[in-house]
Every structure is written in structure tokens, then in C-alpha cells.
Design a protein around this motif. Structure first.
Motif, PDB file in Angstrom:
ATOM      1  N   LEU A  74     -12.299  -6.950   3.816  1.00  0.00           N
ATOM      2  CA  LEU A  74     -13.571  -7.267   3.175  1.00  0.00           C
ATOM      3  C   LEU A  74     -14.589  -7.848   4.150  1.00  0.00           C
ATOM      4  N   ASP A  75     -14.124  -8.557   5.187  1.00  0.00           N
ATOM      5  CA  ASP A  75     -15.035  -9.146   6.177  1.00  0.00           C
ATOM      6  C   ASP A  75     -15.931  -8.085   6.812  1.00  0.00           C
ATOM      7  N   SER A  76     -15.398  -6.903   7.019  1.00  0.00           N
ATOM      8  CA  SER A  76     -16.142  -5.826   7.682  1.00  0.00           C
ATOM      9  C   SER A  76     -17.249  -5.256   6.806  1.00  0.00           C
ATOM     10  N   VAL A  77     -17.138  -5.445   5.504  1.00  0.00           N
ATOM     11  CA  VAL A  77     -18.085  -4.840   4.580  1.00  0.00           C
ATOM     12  C   VAL A  77     -19.468  -5.473   4.706  1.00  0.00           C
ATOM     13  N   ARG A  78     -19.534  -6.767   5.045  1.00  0.00           N
ATOM     14  CA  ARG A  78     -20.834  -7.433   5.185  1.00  0.00           C
ATOM     15  C   ARG A  78     -21.686  -6.739   6.232  1.00  0.00           C
ATOM     16  N   ASP A  79     -21.089  -6.408   7.388  1.00  0.00           N
ATOM     17  CA  ASP A  79     -21.822  -5.706   8.441  1.00  0.00           C
ATOM     18  C   ASP A  79     -22.270  -4.333   7.966  1.00  0.00           C
ATOM     19  N   MET A  80     -21.429  -3.705   7.175  1.00  0.00           N
ATOM     20  CA  MET A  80     -21.761  -2.375   6.686  1.00  0.00           C
ATOM     21  C   MET A  80     -22.998  -2.436   5.795  1.00  0.00           C
ATOM     22  N   GLN A  81     -23.043  -3.409   4.916  1.00  0.00           N
ATOM     23  CA  GLN A  81     -24.173  -3.518   3.998  1.00  0.00           C
ATOM     24  C   GLN A  81     -25.446  -3.969   4.712  1.00  0.00           C
ATOM     25  N   LEU A  82     -25.309  -4.829   5.720  1.00  0.00           N
ATOM     26  CA  LEU A  82     -26.479  -5.342   6.435  1.00  0.00           C
ATOM     27  C   LEU A  82     -26.998  -4.379   7.499  1.00  0.00           C
ATOM     28  N   HIS A  83     -26.074  -3.826   8.287  1.00  0.00           N
ATOM     29  CA  HIS A  83     -26.470  -3.061   9.471  1.00  0.00           C
ATOM     30  C   HIS A  83     -26.129  -1.575   9.418  1.00  0.00           C
ATOM     31  N   GLY A  84     -25.427  -1.137   8.369  1.00  0.00           N
ATOM     32  CA  GLY A  84     -25.052   0.267   8.266  1.00  0.00           C
ATOM     33  C   GLY A  84     -23.972   0.659   9.258  1.00  0.00           C
ATOM     34  N   GLU A  85     -23.119  -0.286   9.603  1.00  0.00           N
ATOM     35  CA  GLU A  85     -22.000   0.009  10.504  1.00  0.00           C
ATOM     36  C   GLU A  85     -20.810  -0.849  10.105  1.00  0.00           C
ATOM     37  N   ILE A  86     -19.649  -0.407  10.550  1.00  0.00           N
ATOM     38  CA  ILE A  86     -18.415  -1.114  10.221  1.00  0.00           C
ATOM     39  C   ILE A  86     -17.563  -1.207  11.486  1.00  0.00           C
ATOM     40  N   THR A  87     -16.890  -2.329  11.645  1.00  0.00           N
ATOM     41  CA  THR A  87     -15.991  -2.523  12.774  1.00  0.00           C
ATOM     42  C   THR A  87     -14.570  -2.329  12.276  1.00  0.00           C
ATOM     43  N   VAL A  88     -13.851  -1.449  12.966  1.00  0.00           N
ATOM     44  CA  VAL A  88     -12.476  -1.135  12.572  1.00  0.00           C
ATOM     45  C   VAL A  88     -11.550  -1.359  13.753  1.00  0.00           C
ATOM     46  N   VAL A  89     -10.280  -1.558  13.451  1.00  0.00           N
ATOM     47  CA  VAL A  89      -9.260  -1.700  14.484  1.00  0.00           C
ATOM     48  C   VAL A  89      -8.627  -0.332  14.661  1.00  0.00           C
ATOM     49  N   GLY A  90      -8.775   0.236  15.870  1.00  0.00           N
ATOM     50  CA  GLY A  90      -8.302   1.584  16.134  1.00  0.00           C
ATOM     51  C   GLY A  90      -7.014   1.618  16.921  1.00  0.00           C
ATOM     52  N   LYS A  91      -6.820   2.727  17.615  1.00  0.00           N
ATOM     53  CA  LYS A  91      -5.619   2.927  18.425  1.00  0.00           C
ATOM     54  C   LYS A  91      -5.488   1.822  19.470  1.00  0.00           C
ATOM     55  N   GLY A  92      -4.280   1.374  19.675  1.00  0.00           N
ATOM     56  CA  GLY A  92      -4.038   0.361  20.685  1.00  0.00           C
ATOM     57  C   GLY A  92      -4.675  -0.975  20.351  1.00  0.00           C
ATOM     58  N   SER A  93      -4.900  -1.244  19.070  1.00  0.00           N
ATOM     59  CA  SER A  93      -5.513  -2.484  18.588  1.00  0.00           C
ATOM     60  C   SER A  93      -6.905  -2.727  19.166  1.00  0.00           C
ATOM     61  N   LYS A  94      -7.571  -1.656  19.571  1.00  0.00           N
ATOM     62  CA  LYS A  94      -8.938  -1.773  20.070  1.00  0.00           C
ATOM     63  C   LYS A  94      -9.894  -1.723  18.885  1.00  0.00           C
ATOM     64  N   ARG A  96     -13.604  -0.961  17.307  1.00  0.00           N
ATOM     65  CA  ARG A  96     -14.780  -0.133  17.560  1.00  0.00           C
ATOM     66  C   ARG A  96     -15.702  -0.232  16.357  1.00  0.00           C
ATOM     67  N   THR A  97     -16.979  -0.126  16.636  1.00  0.00           N
ATOM     68  CA  THR A  97     -17.986  -0.196  15.589  1.00  0.00           C
ATOM     69  C   THR A  97     -18.571   1.188  15.399  1.00  0.00           C
ATOM     70  N   VAL A  98     -18.577   1.643  14.153  1.00  0.00           N
ATOM     71  CA  VAL A  98     -19.043   2.993  13.848  1.00  0.00           C
ATOM     72  C   VAL A  98     -20.110   2.932  12.757  1.00  0.00           C
ATOM     73  N   PRO A  99     -21.033   3.888  12.778  1.00  0.00           N
ATOM     74  CA  PRO A  99     -22.060   3.913  11.725  1.00  0.00           C
ATOM     75  C   PRO A  99     -21.467   4.366  10.395  1.00  0.00           C
ATOM     76  N   VAL A 100     -22.124   3.939   9.320  1.00  0.00           N
ATOM     77  CA  VAL A 100     -21.719   4.324   7.969  1.00  0.00           C
ATOM     78  C   VAL A 100     -22.950   4.860   7.261  1.00  0.00           C
ATOM     79  N   GLY A 101     -22.831   6.017   6.644  1.00  0.00           N
ATOM     80  CA  GLY A 101     -23.952   6.630   5.937  1.00  0.00           C
ATOM     81  C   GLY A 101     -24.277   5.931   4.624  1.00  0.00           C
ATOM     82  N   LYS A 102     -25.478   6.190   4.135  1.00  0.00           N
ATOM     83  CA  LYS A 102     -25.954   5.551   2.898  1.00  0.00           C
ATOM     84  C   LYS A 102     -25.103   5.925   1.689  1.00  0.00           C
ATOM     85  N   VAL A 103     -24.657   7.167   1.628  1.00  0.00           N
ATOM     86  CA  VAL A 103     -23.843   7.601   0.489  1.00  0.00           C
ATOM     87  C   VAL A 103     -22.512   6.860   0.489  1.00  0.00           C
TER      88      VAL A 103
END
Length: 184
Positions: A74-94, A96-103
Motif C-alpha cells: 500500500l505504501d507504493s500506491v501514494r506515489d502512484m496517485q501523486l506522481h503517476g508512478e510506482i516503485t516495485v521490488v524487481g529481480k535481485g531485490s532491486k 525500480r520506479t515505473v510509470p502507471v497509466g491513468k486507466v
């Protein structure tokens, strides 16, 4: 001992120590933009389908891996709503921040209204299953397969197909391979 060949006697097998060439890895087939639209342009019926639509929109909108999707908190959702991006934990525990579309943002917002009644006490996961805990990867795969059948998509759809479709469609529209690679 001599190695016998059709052509001549050799002191050793000349092919020892050689490796066979690697076989080419097949990329998953990307769905056409029309197929994606048909898959995602469905009005959900019930809480599970509202959650599913939010998951699948987020998958396609951001090109997420399955592990990244189920690990979103849920912590990541705030950035998504404010900035249109989300930070996720990817391969190798790295991270990354990716854009999220309006839909996708709208679909997640709709899910958040229902999530309150479904999540267990103190559950941090954005997407929860029937028991109120973080949704399992296999459940996401099964739900996507069922969703695609219900929508009449003629091919087997799994999470990586959505990721590959995201990349293919982004590359077609932008033509910038380096930018697509960095997003993925």
C-alpha cells in the motif's frame, strides 16, 4: 586407444569438450492492441473482478513481472496517485520506479475502496486474496487465464504475455528501444 571415424583413425575424439550451440529462446507472443483492449475493456462484476481488473491494468500499464505485482504494498500506491508512478521490488531485490497509466490508476483506486473490506488486519499488500492475505502468484495466473477465456481471447494468456505486450506496444509507438529496455 584410437578413435575410429568414417574418414580416418584419430588419436582422440576431436569433439570432446565442445558444447552444442544454445537453442534460441522463444519470446512469448505479444497480444495485438485490439486483443489487449478486448481483454481489459470489461466492466468487472463483483469484488474479485474489480481486484483482477486493477491487477491486469497495472500489469499492462507498467510492464510488471508477476513477482513485482504481488509484492506491491500500500505504501507504493501514494506515489502512484501523486506522481503517476510506482516503485516495485524487481529481480535481485532491486527497486525500480515505473510509470502507471491513468486507466490503471483509476482501476487501482476503485479496488482500494473494496480492499478495505477484504484485507486482513495489518495486511500491507495492495492485492489480497479470499483470505485477506497477500495474493499468491498462482492465483494471479489462474485468474488471468480465466479472465482471458471469459473475454474470448483465442490464445493462452499469462502474466508475461502482458509484460511482453506492454514492451512491444511501447516500442511500436515510440521506436526507442533503449527507453523500453530501461523501463523493463
Amino acid at each position: 586407444m584410437l578413435f575410429r571415424s568414417r574418414y580416418r583413425d584419430l588419436p582422440a575424439n576431436p569433439s570432446l569438450g565442445l558444447r552444442a550451440p544454445k537453442t534460441a529462446k522463444r519470446l512469448p507472443k505479444a497480444l495485438s492492441p485490439e486483443s489487449i483492449a478486448g481483454l481489459l475493456d470489461m466492466e468487472p462484476e463483483g469484488a474479485d473482478e474489480i481486484r483482477d481488473k486493477a491487477m491486469f491494468e497495472l500489469f499492462y500499464s507498467s510492464g510488471l513481472r508477476l513477482a513485482e505485482l504481488v509484492s506491491v504494498d500500500l505504501d507504493s500506491v501514494r506515489d502512484m496517485q501523486l506522481h503517476g508512478e510506482i516503485t516495485v521490488v524487481g529481480k535481485g531485490s532491486k527497486t525500480r520506479t515505473v510509470p502507471v497509466g491513468k486507466v490503471a490508476i483509476a482501476a487501482v483506486d476503485r479496488w482500494l475502496q473494496i480492499r478495505l473490506n477484504m484485507a486482513g488486519d495489518g495486511e500491507r499488500a495492495l492485492f489480497v486474496g479470499a483470505r485477506g492475505a497477500r495474493i499468491a502468484r498462482r492465483v494471479v495466473e489462474q485468474r488471468l487465464e480465466r479472465w482471458a477465456k471469459k473475454r474470448g481471447v483465442g490464445v493462452r494468456v499469462h502474466p508475461h504475455v502482458l509484460r511482453h505486450s506492454f514492451a512491444s506496444h511501447l516500442l511500436q509507438s515510440s521506436g526507442d528501444l533503449r527507453a523500453v529496455q530501461e523501463l523493463l
